[in-house]
Scaffold this active site. Structure first.
Site, PDB file in Angstrom:
ATOM      1  CB  SER A 291      -0.895   0.009   1.238  1.00 37.48           C
ATOM      2  OG  SER A 291      -0.157   0.390   2.396  1.00 37.48           O
ATOM      3  CG  ASP A 292       1.498   5.797  -1.385  1.00 33.06           C
ATOM      4  OD1 ASP A 292       2.413   6.005  -0.556  1.00 33.06           O
ATOM      5  OD2 ASP A 292       1.397   6.460  -2.435  1.00 33.06           O
ATOM      6  CG  HIS A 293       2.990   6.910   4.630  1.00 31.93           C
ATOM      7  ND1 HIS A 293       2.172   7.338   5.644  1.00 31.93           N
ATOM      8  CD2 HIS A 293       4.225   6.796   5.189  1.00 31.93           C
ATOM      9  CE1 HIS A 293       2.865   7.501   6.742  1.00 31.93           C
ATOM     10  NE2 HIS A 293       4.123   7.175   6.500  1.00 31.93           N
ATOM     11  N   GLY A 294      -0.223   4.902   4.624  1.00 27.81           N
ATOM     12  CA  GLY A 294      -1.503   5.143   5.288  1.00 27.81           C
ATOM     13  C   GLY A 294      -2.726   4.937   4.423  1.00 27.81           C
TER      14      GLY A 294
END
Length: 770
Positions: A291-294
Site C-alpha cells: 500500500s502507499d503510506h496510510g
C-alpha cells in the site's frame, strides 16, 4: 472494416514490440530455472508451516522509522517477528543494528529495507522529468545503475521507484517525479530503469529490487490536485495510462506500490479488479504489492469502509500484500479471521508474496546480503568519495533543454562581465529537487559555483540574489511546513531589486536563474497558478528595463506558463532540478562546452486555461485550422490553441535538416513490415546531437484516434556537415489499439507517418494497411 487479429485485450496488451522496442525479452518467473523455483517454493512452504498466525501477520507489516516508530521499538518488534519490512532509514549502521536483531527472533526471518530512491541515492541525478528530457536511454540507465549501486551500498534492498504515472496536467506537484505525458516514452524509460536497478537478479550485491508506482492512474487525478479521484474510460486507460506499469513489470520489477487515488469510484487500495483481475490474472504478476503510506486507513475517508477494521479486510481481500505505516493489518487481521471476514488463504497468499520477495532479494541466503561485512561500513556516510560526480555531470548535461536562443546569444563567451542574478542561482537544496533520497544539499553544485569554476579568471562574474522565491506569506509558510526548505532574505523586495539592477548595469549580459523552489514541485504541492512567482517576475521586469541582454535559466519541476518570459528574454534554458552536479552541467551548456540536446517530455502551455494540453490529443469533429480560422471550431478565442513549446521540442547550438520521408512501400501487409527513413544532416558549424522522432496517425478507426502518437525515436550525434540515415521499422502489431470493447486490434486503412525533431515541425507521408 475488417480488423486484424481482433483478440482479447488485456492479456495481450504488450505482445506488440511498441513498448519494448530495442530491449531484450523480459525476465519473468518462468525464466527462473525450474530447480530454483522448486527450491524457493519448498523453502517457503516449509517456513510457513512453522509460522504462527501472529508471525504471518507480522510479515505484512511495513514500518517507517520515525518519531512514532523509533528504532528501538522496531528492533524489539523484529526480535518478536512483527516486522516484514522497514523504510525511511538509509545508513548502514542503523540498518545493521536492526538486522542484527534477526538472530534473536524465533524464526529468523529478516526484514527488507526500502527507500524512495527516485533519481539518485547519495549522488543526486536530475529529477525524473529531467531524465525523460534527455531522450537518452543510456544516460537514464546509467543514472539508475549508479542509484542502485549506491542504494545497495547503504544496505537497502528495495527502491520505491520508478514512478511511471502518465500525467498531462502540470498543476500536479508529482509531475517532477515521473517521466511526463507520453505513453511510449514513459514505457521505454520504465523498462530501462527497472533493468538498471535489478539486472536479472535483484539479490546481486549491487542490485536492488524495483517497486514500481503508483498503480494505477495516479497521474490523472482531477484538476491536478494531489490525492484526488480519477474517472476514465477503459479504452483511454489501457491505451494511454496502463502501458508503463506493464513495461516495468515486463522488465522484471519485483514490487508494485498501490496508488492512493480511486479509479472510477473504487479506491485502488480496495480495487480487486486492478490488483487481481488485471495485475495478477491477466498480467501474470507474481511479485509483492504494498500500500502507499496510510492508504488502508484512507479507505474510511474515501467512504468505502465504515471503519479501519473493515478497511483492513477490504485491502487484504483486494490483493494488497503489505500495509505501509498504519499497522491496520497488525491491529485487525487476527480478529477478522476469527470472525470469518477474511480467510486463512487471504493471509497466506500475502505472506507467500512477501517471503518470495525476500527470497528473490537473497535475504534467506544472508540477512546481510546488501549490508556486507561490518568492515565494509563507511567511516563517513556522506564522504565525498562515495559520490559519482563525473557521471552525474554527464547525465545532467543531456537533460537540459534550450527553449529559445535569439540571435545565437548562447553560448556565452568567457570574457567581459557577466551578472548572475536570482534566488535560485546559489541554492544548493533546490538544485537537488524533491525526492532526493540521502543526498546532502551541501554537496550540490549551484549555478553560481558552476559558473565560477568554468570562468576562473577569464571573466568577471557578479552575483546578486535579486528576489525571494516568493513574497507570499501563505506560500512561504506552506513550503516550510515540514522542514525549513526556503529562507527569505530579510531585506525588502525593492532593496534586493535595486541591488540586482546595479549589478546588471555593470555587466555585459545578465543571466537570471528563476523558477520554483523544489518544494513547489513535489508530493502534496499542486498549484493553480503555474507562472513563475510574482516576486521573481518583478525582478525580471527590472532586469529587462536595464536594456542588457537577458538569459533565463529556469529551475522547476513542471511545465510552467512562460509566454511573458519568452517575450522579454533573449534566451531560455530549461534545467529542471538537475542534481548534485547541476551547476557544472548548466555552466557547461551556457558556455558552449556542451551542446544542448534535450527535448521536452511534456507540453508547455501558453496559459493554465489550456490544461490538459498534450501531444496525442484527439481531433474532434470540428477541429480548428489556424490557416483557415472558423468561429465554430474547437478553439479558444483569447489565445492560440497550440502550446508555447510542444512535446519533443528543444533547440541546439547547431542546426539540423530532415529530408522528406522515404517509405519502403505504400502498403503494409498484415504479416509484413514497412520502413520509414529520413536523412538527418548537421547543417551548422558545431557538432551536436538531436532526437529524430516518429509519430503515427490512424486516420480512420472504430474509435477516434490521436492526431499524432509517438511510435519511435533515435538520438543521433553528428559532426558539422555529417548526415545519417535514420530508419524506423513498423509492423501491423505497432498499429493496434484498444477499442471500446477492449479488443486490441488494427484496422485496414490509411495511416499517416510523421518524422521530425519535435512533434509539430514534421515531414509527412502515408501508407495503407491492407
Amino acid at each position: 472494416m475488417k480488423p486484424h487479429y481482433l483478440i482479447s485485450a488485456v492479456v495481450l496488451l504488450f505482445s506488440s514490440p511498441l513498448y519494448a522496442q530495442n530491449v531484450p525479452p523480459a525476465s519473468t518467473n518462468s525464466d527462473i530455472p525450474q530447480s530454483q523455483t522448486q527450491a524457493r517454493e519448498l523453502f517457503i512452504s516449509n517456513l510457513m508451516k512453522k509460522m504462527t498466525l501472529d508471525d504471518k501477520i507480522g510479515q505484512l507489516n511495513l514500518v517507517s522509522v520515525g518519531p512514532e516508530n523509533p528504532r528501538e521499538q522496531i528492533m524489539a518488534d523484529i526480535r518478536a517477528d512483527k516486522v516484514g519490512g522497514v523504510f525511511n532509514t538509509v545508513t548502514k549502521h542503523d540498518i545493521r543494528q536492526m538486522q542484527d536483531q534477526v538472530q534473536y527472533s524465533r524464526l529468523k526471518i529478516p526484514p527488507f529495507y526500502a527507500y524512495d530512491v527516485v533519481h539518485g541515492q547519495r549522488t543526486v541525478f536530475p529529477i525524473s522529468l529531467g531524465l525523460a528530457a534527455s531522450w537518452d536511454m543510456s544516460a537514464v540507465a546509467l543514472s539508475a545503475r549508479i542509484s542502485a549501486e549506491e542504494t545497495a551500498a547503504d544496505g537497502l534492498n528495495m527502491t520505491f521507484s520508478p514512478m511511471v504515472d502518465i500525467t498531462r496536467d502540470p498543476r500536479w506537484g508529482r509531475v517532477s517525479e515521473g517521466f511526463g505525458e507520453d505513453t511510449y516514452l514513459t514505457s521505454r524509460l520504465a523498462y530501462e530503469t527497472v533493468k538498471a536497478y535489478q539486472g536479472n537478479d535483484p539479490s546481486a550485491p549491487n542490485n536492488v529490487m524495483a517497486n514500481v508506482k503508483h498503480f494505477a492512474l495516479y497521474g490523472a487525478v482531477e484538476g491536478g490536485r494531489e490525492y484526488n479521484t480519477v474517472d476514465m474510460s477503459l479504452s483511454r486507460m489501457f491505451n494511454d495510462y496502463m502501458p508503463p506499469y506493464k513495461a516495468a513489470l515486463d522488465a522484471g520489477a519485483g514490487g508494485v506500490m498501490v496508488a492512493l487515488n480511486s479509479v472510477n469510484g473504487v479506491p485502488a487500495t480496495s480495487n480487486s479488479w486492478l490488483l487481481k483481475d488485471i495485475l495478477r490474472d491477466q498480467w501474470k504478476f507474481h511479485g509483492l504489492t504494498v500500500s502507499d503510506h496510510g492508504a488502508i486507513g484512507g479507505l474510511v475517508k474515501h467512504g468505502v469502509a465504515e471503519n479501519d477494521r473493515q478497511a483492513a479486510a477490504m485491502a487484504l481481500k483486494a490483493g494488497v500484500d503489505m500495509d505501509m505505516a498504519d499497522n491496520m493489518y497488525g491491529k485487525y487481521l487476527k480478529g477478522l479471521l476469527k470472525d470469518g471476514l477474511i480467510s486463512q488463504k487471504d493471509i497466506d497468499s500475502a505472506v507467500h508474496d512477501v517471503l518470495t520477495a525476500k527470497w528473490d532479494m537473497g535475504l534467506f541466503v544472508s540477512p546481510y546480503r546488501h549490508l556486507g561485512p561490518v568492515s565494509s561500513d563507511p567511516v563517513d556516510t556522506n564522504a565525498e568519495s562515495r559520490l559519482h560526480r563525473k557521471e552525474a555531470r554527464e547525465v545532467a548535461r543531456t537533460t537540459l533543454v534550450l527553449l529559445k536562443n535569439e540571435n545565437q546569444i548562447l553560448p556565452l563567451q568567457k570574457k567581459g562581465t557577466i551578472a548572475l542574478i536570482g534566488p535560485l542561482a546559489d541554492s544548493q537544496r533546490d538544485m537537488m529537487g524533491s525526492w532526493s533520497a540521502a543526498g546532502v544539499a551541501k554537496q550540490s553544485i549551484t549555478v553560481l559555483k558552476g559558473m565560477q569554476d568554468a570562468l576562473g579568471d577569464k571573466a568577471t562574474l557578479l552575483y546578486a540574489r535579486g528576489a525571494n522565491i516568493t513574497n507570499d506569506k501563505t506560500i512561504y509558510d506552506f513550503l516550510n511546513s515540514y522542514d525549513k526548505a526556503v529562507t527569505n532574505d530579510p531585506r525588502t523586495p525593492q532593496q534586493m531589486i535595486d541591488e540586482a539592477v546595479k549589478t546588471a548595469e555593470k555587466a555585459d549580459i545578465v543571466v537570471a536563474v528563476v523558477g520554483e523552489s523544489q518544494g513547489m514541485s513535489s508530493e502534496a504541492s499542486s498549484r493553480t497558478d503555474i507562472n513563475i512567482p510574482e516576486a521573481q517576475r518583478e525582478l525580471l521586469k527590472a532586469l529587462k528595463a536595464t536594456g542588457k541582454p537577458l538569459v533565463l535559466v529556469l529551475m522547476n519541476g513542471r511545465p510552467l506558463t512562460l509566454s511573458w518570459e519568452n517575450d522579454i528574454s533573449n534566451a531560455m534554458l530549461e534545467t529542471w532540478f538537475s542534481g548534485s552536479e547541476g551547476g557544472h552541467a548548466i555552466a557547461d551548456v551556457l558556455f558552449g562546452d556542451y551542446n544542448p540536446s534535450g527535448k521536452l517530455p511534456m507540453t508547455f502551455p501558453r496559459d493554465v486555461g489550456q490544461i490538459p494540453i498534450y501531444n496525442s490529443m484527439l481531433n474532434t469533429g470540428r477541429p480548428f485550422n489556424p490557416q483557415k480560422p472558423d468561429k465554430y471550431t474547437s478553439r479558444y478565442f483569447d489565445t492560440p490553441n497550440g502550446p508555447l513549446f510542444p512535446f519533443g521540442y528543444g533547440l541546439s547550438y547547431t542546426q539540423f535538416s530532415v529530408s522528406d520521408i522515404a517509405l519502403s512501400a505504400t502498403t503494409l501487409a498484415a504479416k509484413g513490415d514497412i520502413k520509414a527513413s529520413v536523412m538527418v544532416k548537421n547543417t551548422g558549424k558545431v557538432a551536436g546531437a538531436t532526437v529524430v522522432q516518429l509519430y503515427m496517425q490512424d486516420v480512420t478507426a472504430s474509435i477516434s484516434r490521436p492526431v499524432k502518437e509517438l511510435r519511435g525515436f533515435e538520438k543521433v550525434y553528428l559532426r558539422p556537415g555529417e548526415e545519417k540515415r535514420v530508419t524506423f521499422s513498423l509492423e501491423e502489431k505497432d498499429l493496434r489499439y484498444f477499442d471500446n470493447q477492449l479488443k486490441w486490434a488494427s484496422q485496414p486503412g490509411k495511416f499517416n507517418v510523421f518524422v521530425g525533431l519535435d512533434s509539430q515541425n514534421v515531414k509527412q507521408s502515408s501508407f495503407q494497411l491492407q
